[in-house]
Design a protein around this motif. Sequence first.
Motif, PDB file in Angstrom:
ATOM      1  N   HIS A  72       0.670  -1.393  -0.112  1.00 21.22           N
ATOM      2  CA  HIS A  72      -0.007   0.198   0.100  1.00 21.22           C
ATOM      3  C   HIS A  72       0.732   1.314  -0.001  1.00 21.22           C
ATOM      4  CE1 HIS A  72      -3.773  -2.206   0.433  1.00 21.22           C
ATOM      5  NE2 HIS A  72      -3.181  -3.068   1.389  1.00 21.22           N
ATOM      6  N   ALA A  73       2.042   1.188  -0.223  1.00 20.83           N
ATOM      7  CA  ALA A  73       2.879   2.407  -0.227  1.00 20.83           C
ATOM      8  C   ALA A  73       2.307   3.374  -1.300  1.00 20.83           C
ATOM      9  CB  ALA A  73       4.463   1.941  -0.827  1.00 20.83           C
ATOM     10  N   TRP A  74       1.740   3.094  -2.409  1.00 24.37           N
ATOM     11  CA  TRP A  74       1.373   4.006  -3.230  1.00 24.37           C
ATOM     12  C   TRP A  74       0.328   5.024  -2.556  1.00 24.37           C
ATOM     13  CZ3 TRP A  74      -3.894   4.152  -4.620  1.00 24.37           C
ATOM     14  CH2 TRP A  74      -4.822   3.041  -4.417  1.00 24.37           C
ATOM     15  N   MET A  75      -0.271   4.611  -1.810  1.00 20.18           N
ATOM     16  CA  MET A  75      -1.250   5.472  -1.024  1.00 20.18           C
ATOM     17  C   MET A  75      -0.704   6.522  -0.210  1.00 20.18           C
ATOM     18  SD  MET A  75      -4.506   3.305   0.375  1.00 20.18           S
ATOM     19  CE  MET A  75      -5.242   1.879  -0.450  1.00 20.18           C
ATOM     20  N   PHE A  76       0.348   5.931   0.504  1.00 24.42           N
ATOM     21  CA  PHE A  76       1.005   6.813   1.390  1.00 24.42           C
ATOM     22  C   PHE A  76       2.364   7.634   0.909  1.00 24.42           C
ATOM     23  CE2 PHE A  76      -1.023   3.276   3.662  1.00 24.42           C
ATOM     24  CZ  PHE A  76      -2.125   3.961   4.089  1.00 24.42           C
ATOM     25  N   ASP A  77       3.174   7.113   0.111  1.00 20.93           N
ATOM     26  CA  ASP A  77       4.418   7.504  -0.369  1.00 20.93           C
ATOM     27  C   ASP A  77       4.074   8.480  -1.347  1.00 20.93           C
ATOM     28  OD1 ASP A  77       5.559   5.793   1.288  1.00 20.93           O
ATOM     29  OD2 ASP A  77       6.379   4.469  -0.019  1.00 20.93           O
ATOM     30  N   ASP A  78       3.242   8.309  -2.096  1.00 28.25           N
ATOM     31  CA  ASP A  78       2.827   9.054  -3.333  1.00 28.25           C
ATOM     32  C   ASP A  78       1.218   9.539  -3.432  1.00 28.25           C
ATOM     33  OD1 ASP A  78       5.456   8.507  -4.745  1.00 28.25           O
ATOM     34  OD2 ASP A  78       4.661   6.471  -4.864  1.00 28.25           O
ATOM     35  N   PRO A  79       0.892   9.947  -2.191  1.00 24.59           N
ATOM     36  CA  PRO A  79      -0.463  10.488  -2.269  1.00 24.59           C
ATOM     37  C   PRO A  79      -0.838  11.374  -3.081  1.00 24.59           C
ATOM     38  CG  PRO A  79       0.543  11.657  -0.591  1.00 24.59           C
ATOM     39  CD  PRO A  79       1.680  10.692  -1.118  1.00 24.59           C
ATOM     40  N   ASP A  80      -0.262  12.319  -3.484  1.00 25.20           N
ATOM     41  CA  ASP A  80      -0.870  13.241  -4.545  1.00 25.20           C
ATOM     42  C   ASP A  80      -0.963  12.918  -6.108  1.00 25.20           C
ATOM     43  OD1 ASP A  80      -0.680  15.675  -2.569  1.00 25.20           O
ATOM     44  OD2 ASP A  80       1.313  16.081  -3.362  1.00 25.20           O
ATOM     45  N   VAL A 102     -12.166  -0.738 -18.362  1.00 21.56           N
ATOM     46  CA  VAL A 102     -12.801   0.667 -18.590  1.00 21.56           C
ATOM     47  C   VAL A 102     -11.494   1.857 -18.599  1.00 21.56           C
ATOM     48  CG1 VAL A 102     -14.186   2.301 -17.258  1.00 21.56           C
ATOM     49  CG2 VAL A 102     -14.873  -0.013 -17.128  1.00 21.56           C
ATOM     50  N   LYS A 103     -10.700   1.565 -17.878  1.00 21.24           N
ATOM     51  CA  LYS A 103      -9.418   2.496 -17.790  1.00 21.24           C
ATOM     52  C   LYS A 103      -8.251   1.906 -17.049  1.00 21.24           C
ATOM     53  CE  LYS A 103     -11.035   4.804 -13.679  1.00 21.24           C
ATOM     54  NZ  LYS A 103     -11.633   6.549 -13.493  1.00 21.24           N
ATOM     55  N   ALA A 104      -6.881   2.403 -17.368  1.00 22.17           N
ATOM     56  CA  ALA A 104      -5.752   1.904 -16.851  1.00 22.17           C
ATOM     57  C   ALA A 104      -4.834   3.189 -16.672  1.00 22.17           C
ATOM     58  CB  ALA A 104      -5.281   0.847 -17.799  1.00 22.17           C
ATOM     59  N   ARG A 105      -4.224   3.107 -15.594  1.00 24.89           N
ATOM     60  CA  ARG A 105      -3.327   4.510 -15.627  1.00 24.89           C
ATOM     61  C   ARG A 105      -2.044   4.031 -14.699  1.00 24.89           C
ATOM     62  NH1 ARG A 105      -1.632   8.569 -12.202  1.00 24.89           N
ATOM     63  NH2 ARG A 105      -3.099   7.922 -10.381  1.00 24.89           N
ATOM     64  N   ALA A 106      -0.864   4.037 -15.419  1.00 24.02           N
ATOM     65  CA  ALA A 106       0.271   3.768 -14.673  1.00 24.02           C
ATOM     66  C   ALA A 106       0.915   4.952 -13.717  1.00 24.02           C
ATOM     67  CB  ALA A 106       1.380   3.368 -15.737  1.00 24.02           C
ATOM     68  N   ALA A 107       1.115   4.601 -12.390  1.00 27.34           N
ATOM     69  CA  ALA A 107       1.912   5.626 -11.750  1.00 27.34           C
ATOM     70  C   ALA A 107       2.900   5.317 -11.313  1.00 27.34           C
ATOM     71  CB  ALA A 107       0.908   5.768 -10.534  1.00 27.34           C
ATOM     72  N   THR A 108       3.903   5.874 -10.168  1.00 25.00           N
ATOM     73  CA  THR A 108       5.245   5.581 -10.114  1.00 25.00           C
ATOM     74  C   THR A 108       5.350   4.191  -9.434  1.00 25.00           C
ATOM     75  OG1 THR A 108       5.709   7.908  -9.591  1.00 25.00           O
ATOM     76  CG2 THR A 108       7.334   6.226  -8.847  1.00 25.00           C
ATOM     77  N   SER A 109       4.387   3.849  -8.550  1.00 20.86           N
ATOM     78  CA  SER A 109       4.637   2.575  -7.755  1.00 20.86           C
ATOM     79  C   SER A 109       3.353   1.704  -7.606  1.00 20.86           C
ATOM     80  CB  SER A 109       4.905   2.979  -6.321  1.00 20.86           C
ATOM     81  OG  SER A 109       3.773   3.517  -5.674  1.00 20.86           O
ATOM     82  N   VAL A 110       2.560   1.933  -8.756  1.00 21.58           N
ATOM     83  CA  VAL A 110       1.319   1.359  -8.900  1.00 21.58           C
ATOM     84  C   VAL A 110       0.653   1.251 -10.290  1.00 21.58           C
ATOM     85  CG1 VAL A 110      -0.159   2.941  -7.959  1.00 21.58           C
ATOM     86  CG2 VAL A 110      -0.923   0.361  -7.819  1.00 21.58           C
TER      87      VAL A 110
END
Length: 206
Positions: free
Chosen positions: A44-52, A189-197
């Motif tokens: 769950h690092a994506w929620m807390f390390d990269d919240p914005d 429906v959709k997909a989005r790549a972020a830094t850690s997820v």
Amino acid sequence: MTEQMGRVVCDITISADGYVAGLNQTEEHPFGEDGGDGWGDKLHAWMFDDPDENRAEVEQVAAAEAVIMGRNMFGPVRGEWDRQWNGWWGDNPPFHAPVFVLTHHARDPQPMDGGTTYHFVTDGIESALAQARAAAGNGDVVILGGAITINQYLAAGLIDELRLHVVPLTLGAGARLFEGVPPLKLEQVKARAATSVTHVTYRVLA
């Protein structure tokens, strides 16, 4: 024709090999052998390390008008309620909505700060969903976990949409999404790549 009620949405973080938690979950390590500290710090690092960067996905969960979860997600207490366990999230849980907890052991509703009330449902997944739908009105119902609970709803054909947050690690064993679920037909429906997820949303067609 009346407007359809809100959607039933599963929203969950999974490893690249489909696990939502590792083996040997305990009160001290609720996510078990999860490749980190046992508290989901890597999952769950994506929620807390990269919240914005991931604010939209977090806000989607918070927008639900009712929540369903299994007893294993709610806490480690098994059998009869021999202590006043009120979840992992403190006095003001993040849900701010009615939460329906699947259990085999009856318990009175538990109001918390911030608009969350835990309701304990002893008569199965359909009853929990009916109660959650009634509470949500035209809003969405979100099923947050764990894997066993989500798999039951998937197997019963009761989920409209899957929102999966896929993190780049493998666990190899543990509580796995889709275990025991018949083949599903999904529409992306959709997909989005972020830094850690990578966030992927599927509509469940059949």
